[in-house]
Design a protein around this motif. Structure first.
Motif, mmCIF file in Angstrom:
data_model
loop_
_atom_site.group_PDB
_atom_site.id
_atom_site.type_symbol
_atom_site.label_atom_id
_atom_site.label_comp_id
_atom_site.label_asym_id
_atom_site.label_seq_id
_atom_site.Cartn_x
_atom_site.Cartn_y
_atom_site.Cartn_z
ATOM 1 N N ASP A 9 25.957 -48.320 4.618
ATOM 2 C CA ASP A 9 27.392 -48.665 4.653
ATOM 3 C C ASP A 9 27.942 -48.880 3.242
ATOM 4 O OD1 ASP A 9 27.316 -48.539 7.377
ATOM 5 O OD2 ASP A 9 27.023 -50.694 7.658
ATOM 6 N N LEU A 10 27.134 -49.508 2.372
ATOM 7 C CA LEU A 10 27.589 -49.718 0.996
ATOM 8 C C LEU A 10 27.758 -48.390 0.265
ATOM 9 C CD1 LEU A 10 25.486 -52.854 -0.051
ATOM 10 C CD2 LEU A 10 27.967 -52.730 0.302
ATOM 11 N N ALA A 11 26.839 -47.468 0.532
ATOM 12 C CA ALA A 11 26.955 -46.149 -0.098
ATOM 13 C C ALA A 11 28.214 -45.427 0.387
ATOM 14 C CB ALA A 11 25.709 -45.314 0.216
ATOM 15 N N LEU A 12 28.489 -45.509 1.702
ATOM 16 C CA LEU A 12 29.699 -44.876 2.235
ATOM 17 C C LEU A 12 30.963 -45.539 1.689
ATOM 18 C CD1 LEU A 12 28.627 -44.333 5.966
ATOM 19 C CD2 LEU A 12 28.882 -42.602 4.191
ATOM 20 N N ALA A 13 30.909 -46.871 1.532
ATOM 21 C CA ALA A 13 32.064 -47.585 0.975
ATOM 22 C C ALA A 13 32.306 -47.159 -0.471
ATOM 23 C CB ALA A 13 31.833 -49.091 1.057
ATOM 24 N N ILE A 18 35.615 -44.110 -4.344
ATOM 25 C CA ILE A 18 35.775 -43.021 -5.317
ATOM 26 C C ILE A 18 36.853 -42.046 -4.849
ATOM 27 C CG2 ILE A 18 34.601 -41.018 -6.319
ATOM 28 C CD1 ILE A 18 32.005 -42.723 -6.236
ATOM 29 N N ALA A 19 36.836 -41.725 -3.541
ATOM 30 C CA ALA A 19 37.830 -40.773 -3.009
ATOM 31 C C ALA A 19 39.247 -41.330 -3.136
ATOM 32 C CB ALA A 19 37.505 -40.461 -1.545
ATOM 33 N N LEU A 20 39.414 -42.616 -2.810
ATOM 34 C CA LEU A 20 40.757 -43.207 -2.880
ATOM 35 C C LEU A 20 41.238 -43.338 -4.320
ATOM 36 C CD1 LEU A 20 40.490 -45.964 -0.107
ATOM 37 C CD2 LEU A 20 41.860 -43.879 -0.048
ATOM 38 N N TYR A 164 48.041 -49.913 -7.254
ATOM 39 C CA TYR A 164 47.366 -49.061 -6.263
ATOM 40 C C TYR A 164 45.850 -49.273 -6.319
ATOM 41 C CZ TYR A 164 45.331 -44.868 -4.230
ATOM 42 O OH TYR A 164 44.561 -44.012 -3.489
ATOM 43 N N MET A 165 45.283 -49.255 -7.535
ATOM 44 C CA MET A 165 43.833 -49.428 -7.665
ATOM 45 C C MET A 165 43.406 -50.807 -7.149
ATOM 46 S SD MET A 165 42.746 -46.601 -8.862
ATOM 47 C CE MET A 165 43.377 -45.123 -9.686
ATOM 48 N N PHE A 166 44.200 -51.818 -7.441
ATOM 49 C CA PHE A 166 43.887 -53.178 -6.987
ATOM 50 C C PHE A 166 43.867 -53.238 -5.455
ATOM 51 C CE2 PHE A 166 45.232 -57.546 -5.962
ATOM 52 C CZ PHE A 166 44.236 -58.255 -6.593
ATOM 53 N N CYS A 167 44.871 -52.626 -4.831
ATOM 54 C CA CYS A 167 44.937 -52.632 -3.362
ATOM 55 C C CYS A 167 43.771 -51.858 -2.752
ATOM 56 C CB CYS A 167 46.267 -52.028 -2.896
ATOM 57 S SG CYS A 167 47.704 -53.023 -3.327
#
Length: 346
Positions: A9-13, A18-20, A164-167
């Motif tokens: 789950d941590l890897a997927l998070a 990274i994608a966001l 945006y990055m913070f959110c």
């Protein structure tokens, strides 16, 4: 097993983060950033509500009260000018958790429709307080003067990209926390309470305490969504605490599904996308949204994410089933006659 699941789950998070983070560089239009922040705020509201609806069987009609609580407490603390953003956020989450503890201690002892309507009653009470306490909340105009965003630790939330990055980081942290709750023994105990509370009680589970714990956790996470929204719109408004906001969160769950962890987030994306495009082309957006929701409810009988997941699982199961072995062909009358003739000639 749990540790292995947590690492996955941590890897997927991390991949999601990274994608966001990369998304604004791929689609640099500011509208894309605004849309994602909006989805993040309401996605946290819907996913925290699903901790109650989908995993515990508690249908709350008043969950937006904690969303509004987060926005107003954070806004008032920042307007006081005496605390930094991190301190205001921690105080907001703590204050909302305390509010949820008081309301939950009364509500979770009730069942089904009584629980649902009592949560709605508390939400409308908070909405009335916001409207009538004008000197503190600004009444129906909301918090006036905007919400200051002083820099902290070198982070300036006055910059739209930094905001945006913070959110996004806040969102991923909340996702990881909720995922760990769902996958923990506590999360499986909640499912057991949802499926059969009497059996859970018979096995020694303190059902009321468990329900109260998840009620407080869900309220605290909803307040983070309120903080994100307050930062985004630089204000807090009584509509956040109105019953329609809770209704939107329930629509998101219905559109996305209750069984998959990310189902409500899919519903949030769908609903916000529909809201965006439908309001462009018609004034009757409520009618169109109602028809779409009816199609999902009557056609799929579940949320979109649940439907797709079950379809994929059923196809995998069908492909994994061993194929029946072909039976050896039985000799026909002609073959038997030919063999008998051959034996006679021999």
């Amino acid at each position: 097993m749990w540790a292995q699941s947590s690492r996955r789950d941590l890897a997927l998070a991390a991949l999601l983060l990274i994608a966001l983070v990369a998304l604004p560089y791929i689609f640099p239009h500011p509208a894309m950033r605004d849309f994602i922040i909006y989805v993040i705020a309401y996605g946290l509201l819907a996913m925290s509500l699903n901790l109650l609806v989908g995993f515990t069987g508690l249908v709350s009609f008043g969950h937006a009260a904690y969303f509004a609580s987060g926005a107003y407490i954070f806004g008032l603390l920042m307007q006081s000018g005496e605390v930094s953003i991190p301190v205001a956020m921690l105080a907001t989450v703590g204050g909302t958790a305390l509010l949820a503890l008081v309301i939950g201690a009364i509500c979770v002892r009730l069942h089904e429709i009584y629980f649902a309507f009592l949560t709605l009653a508390f939400q409308m009470f908070i909405h009335s307080v916001i409207l009538t306490w004008v000197s503190l909340t600004g009444g129906d105009q909301g918090l006036m003067g905007g919400i200051p965003r002083p820099p902290f630790l070198g982070i300036d939330l006055g910059n739209s990209m930094t905001l945006y990055m913070f959110c996004v980081v806040l969102f991923v942290i909340c996702l990881v926390i909720m995922r760990q709750i769902v996958q923990s023994p506590f999360g499986y105990t909640l499912r057991m309470i949802r499926d059969n509370p009497r059996r859970a009680n018979f096995l020694g589970v303190n059902v009321v305490a468990m329900k109260l714990a998840i009620f407080v956790i869900a309220g605290a996470i909803a307040s983070v969504g309120g903080i994100v929204m307050a930062l985004f719109v630089s204000g807090a408004y009584p509509e956040f605490a109105f019953w329609t906001t809770s209704g939107e969160a329930i629509f998101m769950i219905m559109l996305g599904g209750t069984q998959l962890f990310l189902g409500p987030l899919v519903g949030a994306i769908l609903l916000q996308t529909l809201n965006h495009f439908v309001t462009i082309y018609t004034e009757h957006h409520g009618l169109v949204l109602g028809i779409v929701i009816l199609i999902f409810v009557l056609g799929l009988r579940r949320g979109l994410a649940d439907y797709v997941y079950e379809l994929i699982q059923s196809r995998k199961a069908a492909a994994a089933e061993p194929k029946p072995r072909a039976e050896p062909a039985q000799a026909t009358f002609t073959d038997e006659t030919r063999l008998a003739d051959k034996g006679a000639n021999t």
